[in-house]
Design a protein around this motif. Structure first.
Motif, PDB file in Angstrom:
ATOM      1  N   HIS A 152       0.878  -1.167   0.000  1.00  0.00           N
ATOM      2  CA  HIS A 152       0.000   0.000   0.000  1.00  0.00           C
ATOM      3  C   HIS A 152       0.918   1.221   0.000  1.00  0.00           C
ATOM      4  O   HIS A 152       2.111   1.112   0.255  1.00  0.00           O
ATOM      5  N   PHE A 153       0.353   2.376  -0.315  1.00  0.00           N
ATOM      6  CA  PHE A 153       1.178   3.586  -0.350  1.00  0.00           C
ATOM      7  C   PHE A 153       0.701   4.608   0.674  1.00  0.00           C
ATOM      8  O   PHE A 153       1.037   5.779   0.614  1.00  0.00           O
ATOM      9  N   ASN A 154      -0.073   4.120   1.642  1.00  0.00           N
ATOM     10  CA  ASN A 154      -0.550   4.979   2.721  1.00  0.00           C
ATOM     11  C   ASN A 154       0.504   4.950   3.833  1.00  0.00           C
ATOM     12  O   ASN A 154       0.335   4.304   4.862  1.00  0.00           O
ATOM     13  N   VAL A 155       1.616   5.646   3.579  1.00  0.00           N
ATOM     14  CA  VAL A 155       2.827   5.445   4.365  1.00  0.00           C
ATOM     15  C   VAL A 155       3.286   6.753   4.987  1.00  0.00           C
ATOM     16  O   VAL A 155       3.342   7.781   4.312  1.00  0.00           O
ATOM     17  N   THR A 156       3.633   6.721   6.275  1.00  0.00           N
ATOM     18  CA  THR A 156       4.212   7.910   6.893  1.00  0.00           C
ATOM     19  C   THR A 156       5.717   7.748   7.088  1.00  0.00           C
ATOM     20  O   THR A 156       6.471   8.702   7.036  1.00  0.00           O
ATOM     21  N   ASP A 157       6.156   6.502   7.289  1.00  0.00           N
ATOM     22  CA  ASP A 157       7.581   6.227   7.518  1.00  0.00           C
ATOM     23  C   ASP A 157       7.945   5.014   6.664  1.00  0.00           C
ATOM     24  O   ASP A 157       7.554   3.884   6.968  1.00  0.00           O
ATOM     25  N   VAL A 158       8.686   5.242   5.574  1.00  0.00           N
ATOM     26  CA  VAL A 158       8.965   4.175   4.604  1.00  0.00           C
ATOM     27  C   VAL A 158       9.657   2.983   5.266  1.00  0.00           C
ATOM     28  O   VAL A 158       9.295   1.830   5.041  1.00  0.00           O
ATOM     29  N   LYS A 159      10.632   3.269   6.129  1.00  0.00           N
ATOM     30  CA  LYS A 159      11.370   2.171   6.776  1.00  0.00           C
ATOM     31  C   LYS A 159      10.442   1.356   7.676  1.00  0.00           C
ATOM     32  O   LYS A 159      10.379   0.130   7.595  1.00  0.00           O
ATOM     33  N   LYS A 160       9.690   2.066   8.525  1.00  0.00           N
ATOM     34  CA  LYS A 160       8.836   1.391   9.508  1.00  0.00           C
ATOM     35  C   LYS A 160       7.621   0.728   8.866  1.00  0.00           C
ATOM     36  O   LYS A 160       7.204  -0.361   9.251  1.00  0.00           O
ATOM     37  N   ASP A 161       7.038   1.387   7.864  1.00  0.00           N
ATOM     38  CA  ASP A 161       5.779   0.891   7.299  1.00  0.00           C
ATOM     39  C   ASP A 161       5.966  -0.106   6.161  1.00  0.00           C
ATOM     40  O   ASP A 161       5.084  -0.919   5.900  1.00  0.00           O
ATOM     41  N   LEU A 162       7.095  -0.033   5.464  1.00  0.00           N
ATOM     42  CA  LEU A 162       7.285  -0.907   4.297  1.00  0.00           C
ATOM     43  C   LEU A 162       8.515  -1.801   4.408  1.00  0.00           C
ATOM     44  O   LEU A 162       8.416  -3.021   4.278  1.00  0.00           O
ATOM     45  N   LEU A 163       9.677  -1.186   4.636  1.00  0.00           N
ATOM     46  CA  LEU A 163      10.916  -1.969   4.578  1.00  0.00           C
ATOM     47  C   LEU A 163      11.010  -2.990   5.708  1.00  0.00           C
ATOM     48  O   LEU A 163      11.268  -4.181   5.477  1.00  0.00           O
TER      49      LEU A 163
END
Length: 334
Positions: free
Chosen positions: A88-99
């Motif tokens: 998803h792209f509903n992201v505030t912190d790329v590292k925490k939310d995606l990576l």
């Protein structure tokens, strides 16, 4: 018939994987974040005994030890299907939310299985075309031989880059783990592009639809009446074929240690809109009067021969995928 642990049980791909696993006689334990989600999935399979289908709670896959208890079972697991990863792209912190969830979730399940599930012989991991493609310098023909060259710094630039990075780094971490740790299992990765196909009727709401199918929902709801947005990429697979590929990867000895680029071929948002217009005349007024297919003339090629030859996948057409998806969306009130 094997006993399979399926992670990310409430996801779009996992829902279809559950259906395919049960259809082919396997016993399934799936992971979810809450009892509510677990019960919802069980309610979709009335009459299936708990010996064939049950769930365990894994609250946060980004925790190193998230899967330590989930991999323990009696009778024990023989295979793991790891589909849990954020898209998803509903992201505030790329590292925490995606990576972190993608990478730690993948290495976490591998470590847990090595430590506590010696009977597991194969782990199938859902990777992505995002780990294959190079958006800055596309290959002439994409296959399993290609890797996205993204760096950690580039991945932190935006949610889109973060997603591509998360899939690339998670898959590389899996192959590195097998090479260094020499575990009791082998690994298979499945690399789909855009995943389209029918939604399961117990998903939460049309607002919570999976990211890929949102483009179809938006078309049939008239959100793109003034113009169709860019497609972004041009390859797709139907979720039912993708689910079958995951299950065949468990069942097929020759799949071990391989990546599979699982794609049916080309799509564009314009082509989707045209299929909707041709097959659902009642929706024509929701679509632009003029529909153009913006697929570039020099669009990259693809080689999906490995998935056909080893896994025996016969792909559904774009038309079949879109028609079935629209029917499923209309059935839940789109």
């Amino acid at each position: 018939m094997v006993k399979v642990l399926l992670t990310g049980g409430s996801g779009f791909i996992a829902a279809h994987a559950v259906d395919e696993l049960l259809k082919r006689g396997h016993d399934v334990v799936f992971t979810v974040r809450s009892d509510e989600k677990g019960q919802k999935i069980l309610s979709n399979h009335p009459g299936t005994p708990s010996s064939k289908l049950s769930y365990v709670i894994v609250k946060d896959i980004a925790q190193e030890t998230a899967f330590d208890e989930a991999v323990k079972s009696d009778p024990p697991f023989e295979a793991v299907l790891h589909t849990a990863s954020p898209f998803h792209f509903n992201v505030t912190d790329v590292k925490k939310d995606l990576l972190d969830p993608a990478i730690v979730g993948t290495t976490g399940i591998l470590k847990a299985v090595k430590k506590s599930a010696p009977t597991v012989k194969r782990i199938v991991i859902t990777s992505s075309f995002a780990a294959i493609m190079n958006p800055d310098k596309p290959a002439k023909v994409y296959s399993e031989a290609n890797w996205n060259p993204i760096t950690w710094e580039e991945a932190l630039r935006s949610p889109g880059d973060g997603y591509r990075g998360s899939k690339t780094f998670a898959e590389k971490a899996a192959w590195d783990f097998v090479e260094k740790e020499k575990p009791n299992f082998d690994v298979v990765t499945i690399n789909p592009p855009l995943v389209l196909g029918p939604v399961v009727h117990y998903f939460n709401s049309l607002d919570a639809i999976n990211t890929s199918n949102a483009r179809i929902r938006d078309l049939i709801q008239g959100k793109n009446k003034d113009g169709i947005p860019p497609s972004g990429l041009y390859l797709f697979v139907d979720v039912r074929d993708l689910a079958l590929a995951h299950v065949k990867a468990i069942e097929t000895p020759a799949a071990g240690g391989k990546r599979f680029f699982v794609t049916a071929g080309y799509f564009s948002n314009g082509a989707i809109a045209q299929i909707i217009k041709d097959n659902f005349p009642q929706l024509a007024d929701k679509l632009p009067a003029t529909i153009e297919d913006e697929t570039p003339k020099d669009v990259y090629g693809y080689d999906n021969s490995r998935s056909k030859e080893i896994l025996g996948i016969e792909y559904r057409s774009l038309k079949e995928s879109i028609v079935d998806t629209v029917k499923s969306l209309l059935a839940v009130g789109a």
